[in-house]
Every structure is written in C-alpha cells, then in structure tokens.
Design a protein around this motif. Structure first.
Motif, mmCIF file in Angstrom:
data_model
loop_
_atom_site.group_PDB
_atom_site.id
_atom_site.type_symbol
_atom_site.label_atom_id
_atom_site.label_comp_id
_atom_site.label_asym_id
_atom_site.label_seq_id
_atom_site.Cartn_x
_atom_site.Cartn_y
_atom_site.Cartn_z
ATOM 1 N N ALA A 75 -8.785 68.957 -7.257
ATOM 2 C CA ALA A 75 -8.141 69.759 -6.218
ATOM 3 C C ALA A 75 -7.402 68.872 -5.220
ATOM 4 C CB ALA A 75 -9.177 70.613 -5.491
ATOM 5 N N LYS A 76 -8.026 67.767 -4.841
ATOM 6 C CA LYS A 76 -7.405 66.844 -3.879
ATOM 7 C C LYS A 76 -6.180 66.159 -4.488
ATOM 8 C CE LYS A 76 -8.685 63.257 -0.532
ATOM 9 N NZ LYS A 76 -8.803 64.110 0.660
ATOM 10 N N GLN A 77 -6.299 65.716 -5.739
ATOM 11 C CA GLN A 77 -5.179 65.050 -6.403
ATOM 12 C C GLN A 77 -3.985 65.991 -6.528
ATOM 13 O OE1 GLN A 77 -7.457 64.020 -9.918
ATOM 14 N NE2 GLN A 77 -7.293 61.836 -9.467
ATOM 15 N N ALA A 78 -4.246 67.224 -6.969
ATOM 16 C CA ALA A 78 -3.155 68.175 -7.148
ATOM 17 C C ALA A 78 -2.505 68.522 -5.808
ATOM 18 C CB ALA A 78 -3.674 69.440 -7.827
ATOM 19 N N ARG A 125 -10.109 78.039 -3.331
ATOM 20 C CA ARG A 125 -10.722 78.055 -2.001
ATOM 21 C C ARG A 125 -10.333 76.798 -1.215
ATOM 22 N NH1 ARG A 125 -15.631 78.490 -3.603
ATOM 23 N NH2 ARG A 125 -16.466 76.438 -3.064
ATOM 24 N N LEU A 126 -10.396 75.644 -1.855
ATOM 25 C CA LEU A 126 -10.054 74.401 -1.171
ATOM 26 C C LEU A 126 -8.580 74.355 -0.798
ATOM 27 C CD1 LEU A 126 -12.103 71.832 -3.299
ATOM 28 C CD2 LEU A 126 -12.652 72.725 -1.031
ATOM 29 N N TRP A 127 -7.711 74.804 -1.692
ATOM 30 C CA TRP A 127 -6.279 74.792 -1.403
ATOM 31 C C TRP A 127 -5.914 75.740 -0.261
ATOM 32 C CZ3 TRP A 127 -5.059 75.319 -7.303
ATOM 33 C CH2 TRP A 127 -5.153 74.061 -7.900
ATOM 34 N N SER A 128 -6.785 76.692 0.019
ATOM 35 C CA SER A 128 -6.555 77.616 1.139
ATOM 36 C C SER A 128 -7.131 77.093 2.446
ATOM 37 C CB SER A 128 -7.163 78.986 0.813
ATOM 38 O OG SER A 128 -6.518 79.553 -0.314
ATOM 39 N N GLY A 129 -7.741 75.885 2.390
ATOM 40 C CA GLY A 129 -8.263 75.261 3.603
ATOM 41 C C GLY A 129 -9.688 75.613 3.935
ATOM 42 N N GLU A 130 -10.386 76.305 3.049
ATOM 43 C CA GLU A 130 -11.767 76.679 3.308
ATOM 44 C C GLU A 130 -12.714 75.515 3.005
ATOM 45 O OE1 GLU A 130 -12.846 80.270 1.306
ATOM 46 O OE2 GLU A 130 -10.879 81.191 1.645
ATOM 47 N N PRO A 131 -13.916 75.525 3.581
ATOM 48 C CA PRO A 131 -14.887 74.459 3.290
ATOM 49 C C PRO A 131 -15.292 74.447 1.825
ATOM 50 C CG PRO A 131 -15.513 75.715 5.243
ATOM 51 C CD PRO A 131 -14.399 76.474 4.595
ATOM 52 N N TYR A 132 -15.716 73.285 1.372
ATOM 53 C CA TYR A 132 -16.193 73.175 -0.007
ATOM 54 C C TYR A 132 -17.451 74.010 -0.215
ATOM 55 C CZ TYR A 132 -18.002 71.200 -4.336
ATOM 56 O OH TYR A 132 -18.482 71.053 -5.607
ATOM 57 N N ILE A 136 -20.571 71.235 3.848
ATOM 58 C CA ILE A 136 -19.485 70.371 3.372
ATOM 59 C C ILE A 136 -18.165 70.992 3.797
ATOM 60 C CG2 ILE A 136 -18.407 69.251 1.383
ATOM 61 C CD1 ILE A 136 -21.031 69.668 -0.133
ATOM 62 N N GLY A 137 -17.395 70.215 4.527
ATOM 63 C CA GLY A 137 -16.168 70.751 5.106
ATOM 64 C C GLY A 137 -15.022 70.866 4.130
ATOM 65 N N PRO A 138 -13.836 71.200 4.638
ATOM 66 C CA PRO A 138 -12.642 71.326 3.801
ATOM 67 C C PRO A 138 -12.235 69.987 3.190
ATOM 68 C CG PRO A 138 -12.339 72.398 5.925
ATOM 69 C CD PRO A 138 -13.589 71.580 6.026
ATOM 70 N N ILE A 139 -11.481 70.059 2.119
ATOM 71 C CA ILE A 139 -10.952 68.876 1.438
ATOM 72 C C ILE A 139 -9.438 68.975 1.443
ATOM 73 C CG2 ILE A 139 -10.816 67.611 -0.741
ATOM 74 C CD1 ILE A 139 -13.653 68.545 -1.361
ATOM 75 N N GLY A 140 -8.784 68.138 2.223
ATOM 76 C CA GLY A 140 -7.322 68.143 2.297
ATOM 77 C C GLY A 140 -6.724 67.081 1.406
ATOM 78 N N ALA A 142 -3.512 69.763 2.792
ATOM 79 C CA ALA A 142 -3.021 71.082 2.409
ATOM 80 C C ALA A 142 -1.845 70.916 1.458
ATOM 81 C CB ALA A 142 -2.587 71.867 3.638
ATOM 82 N N PRO A 143 -1.800 71.649 0.368
ATOM 83 C CA PRO A 143 -0.653 71.561 -0.541
ATOM 84 C C PRO A 143 0.616 72.082 0.120
ATOM 85 C CG PRO A 143 -2.070 73.397 -1.144
ATOM 86 C CD PRO A 143 -2.790 72.648 -0.063
ATOM 87 N N ALA A 144 1.757 71.704 -0.427
ATOM 88 C CA ALA A 144 3.025 72.181 0.127
ATOM 89 C C ALA A 144 3.167 73.682 -0.062
ATOM 90 C CB ALA A 144 4.191 71.455 -0.547
ATOM 91 N N ARG A 145 2.662 74.174 -1.172
ATOM 92 C CA ARG A 145 2.744 75.606 -1.484
ATOM 93 C C ARG A 145 1.475 76.282 -0.981
ATOM 94 N NH1 ARG A 145 1.499 78.901 -6.114
ATOM 95 N NH2 ARG A 145 3.134 80.417 -6.607
ATOM 96 N N PRO A 146 1.572 77.273 -0.113
ATOM 97 C CA PRO A 146 0.378 77.934 0.407
ATOM 98 C C PRO A 146 -0.517 78.450 -0.726
ATOM 99 C CG PRO A 146 2.306 78.621 1.645
ATOM 100 C CD PRO A 146 2.810 77.824 0.475
ATOM 101 N N GLY A 147 -1.799 78.138 -0.639
ATOM 102 C CA GLY A 147 -2.724 78.571 -1.675
ATOM 103 C C GLY A 147 -2.796 77.653 -2.868
ATOM 104 N N GLY A 148 -1.993 76.585 -2.860
ATOM 105 C CA GLY A 148 -2.058 75.615 -3.943
ATOM 106 C C GLY A 148 -0.799 75.573 -4.775
ATOM 107 N N PRO A 149 -0.655 74.538 -5.606
ATOM 108 C CA PRO A 149 0.514 74.439 -6.472
ATOM 109 C C PRO A 149 0.562 75.587 -7.466
ATOM 110 C CG PRO A 149 -1.168 72.872 -7.152
ATOM 111 C CD PRO A 149 -1.630 73.455 -5.855
ATOM 112 N N GLU A 150 1.738 75.822 -8.012
ATOM 113 C CA GLU A 150 1.867 76.843 -9.053
ATOM 114 C C GLU A 150 0.977 76.463 -10.232
ATOM 115 O OE1 GLU A 150 5.237 78.635 -12.093
ATOM 116 O OE2 GLU A 150 5.875 77.733 -10.201
ATOM 117 N N VAL A 151 0.209 77.425 -10.724
ATOM 118 C CA VAL A 151 -0.732 77.185 -11.816
ATOM 119 C C VAL A 151 -0.337 78.025 -13.025
ATOM 120 C CG1 VAL A 151 -3.122 77.387 -12.598
ATOM 121 C CG2 VAL A 151 -2.632 76.610 -10.267
#
Length: 281
Positions: A75-78, A125-132, A136-140, A142-151
């Motif tokens: 999730a962090k790499q993407a 969940r992580l791409w939306s900024g929520e805690p893990y 355990i807190g969020p993992i940034g 934040a992706p450029a695309r809200p909610g994460g990259p296109e999947v």
C-alpha cells in the motif's frame, strides 16, 4: 481508444529506451508483468525508474501478484509511486498461479484469492488515510488519486472478475477479441450487480512482435519460455500477432467490443518495435 505497450522482460537495461520512445509517441501506458521466481525485473521498482525517465505516459503493473507481498508495504509503495508520478500509476493486480512463486514467499497458493480480497480491504482503507488498525496509525503518503491509484484486476474465472466490481476500477483481459466479449460482459454484469456507477474501465491485452524474422523469433522464444509452465505455451505463442494488418484488426475488434484501451504486449527485445507499432496506429 487508447493503445499502450507491454514491455519485454528479458533485459531491464533496455526498458529506458522503450519507455522514452513510447512517451514520445502515441502510446498511453507502459505495462510490466510480475513474477518472483523468474529472470524479470521487479515491476514497482522498474516502473518507478521508467516513470522518472518519462513525463506523461502511465505506468501499469500487468499484473502485480499482490498475495506474494506484505500488504501494508505494498500500500505504501503504490501510494508513493502514484503520488510521485502525479497519478500516473495503474495498479493491475492478480493472484498468480505458480507454486514456486508462493513457495518462495511462504504464502499459501490455495488461499491466494481470499488473501487478495483481505489485502484490498486494508489497502483501500490506508489509501483513504484511515489507521491501519487498533493502536496503529495511518500509513502515508496519501496517493495522488483520492482513495488510491486506479486498480485493475486480471483473471478469467467469475470469482476473479467479480473482484473488479467489489474492489476495483476496471478489468484487464488477456484474451483475443474472438472470446474477450464474454469476459467484458461478465465484468459489466458484476459492476451493475454491485450498484457501481458508470461502467468498469476495460483494458485488453494482445501479444505482438513486429519486425524482421529474427525479432519475431526472439519474441516467440521468450514468450514460450515464460509460459512453458502452463502446458499451453505452443498455443499461446501461435496467437502472437506479427503483421500490421493483424494488429490493426485486433485493435478494431476490441474497439467494437467497447474496450477503453489495448495493451500491445512485447516479448522481443528490439526497441525499434516501438516505432513500428506507432506506425501501425
């Protein structure tokens, strides 16, 4: 309809030449496949390098074998790659069918589909900024695309295609126009059943080699070696398109089926294929 290029895996050093030529041409996307126990570049690392050497073209995993990877790190790499490319990442995901890939990572091939579903729940969940999770807190970032990259999800069985509607943005179909239509229809049907707005993005894939006989022979040899494990390598290699007329017909066929993009997947190493394929479009 957009047309992208699937990059060969035989020599990672040549991929910069492929990427720069494609970025300067009419192509929409660079695709790169994934395997672990094989002599291929790791796709997220390779695409990060290629993204840095280009300015506009999208970079796409085709497909990344997510169950082999740690979920939080993936999730962090993407998110990092998506953020640093300004949203140019397309994350094509699949489960993988090779025992040795799963053995090397200690993952259970029998539960790979279930694991991918669990991974998607966490990554969304992580791409939306929520805690893990608890404590355990969020993992940034934040992706450029809200909610994460296109999947996109690849696959042929209904359970795999249903995942498009449940978690994804589109379907990646490695099938000829003669039988891809049924797969497209299945993806669209699930999309409606899940109440998703609009339609899934449909990305088709076809294997090509364009050039002198030695280029075609190189592509066929490399593709055969890659797919030997399936027991269907001969049949798959026979489906490779090797003339401008065949490639144009396939693109037109996918266009008639309503595909949004076609990836012309190359196994031969000659980068002049980029220019030859550009002339076909």
């Amino acid at each position: 309809m957009n047309v992208g290029i699937g990059l060969p895996i035989g020599d990672p050093v040549t991929l910069l030449t492929w990427a720069r030529r494609a970025d300067a041409g009419p192509f929409s996307t660079l695709g790169l496949l994934d395997r672990l126990v094989y002599d291929n570049p790791e796709p997220l690392v390779a695409l990060a390098v290629l993204a840095g050497a280009t300015s506009r073209i999208r970079v796409q995993t085709e497909v990344l074998l997510a169950p082999l990877r740690d979920t939080a790190l993936l999730a962090k790499q993407a998110a990092t790659l998506d953020r640093m490319t300004g949203g140019r990442l397309v994350l094509g995901l699949g489960v993988g069918g090779r025992d040795d890939d799963h053995q090397a990572t200690g993952t259970d091939i029998r539960t790979r589909g279930r694991r991918l579903d669990e991974q998607m729940a966490v990554m969304r969940r992580l791409w939306s900024g929520e805690p893990y999770g608890d404590g355990i807190g969020p993992i940034g970032p934040a992706p450029a695309r809200p909610g994460g990259p296109e999947v996109l999800f690849g696959g042929f069985k209904p359970a795999a295609i249903e995942r498009v509607a449940r978690w994804g943005d589109g379907f990646l179909a490695a099938a000829a126009p003669s039988w891809a239509g049924g797969l497209f229809d299945t993806a669209r049907r699930f999309w409606k059943e899940y109440g998703r707005d609009g339609e899934p993005r449909i990305v088709a894939q076809v294997n090509v080699a364009l050039g002198p006989e030695d280029v075609v022979h190189d592509a066929r040899t490399r593709m055969h070696a890659y797919y030997t494990f399936t027991g269907m390598a001969d049949r798959m290699v026979d489906g490779m398109l090797t003339t401008p007329a065949e490639i144009r017909a396939a693109i037109a066929g996918f266009d008639d089926l309503g595909a949004d993009e076609v990836m012309l997947y190359c196994y031969g190493l000659d980068p002049d294929q980029v220019d030859r394929l550009a002339d076909v479009l």
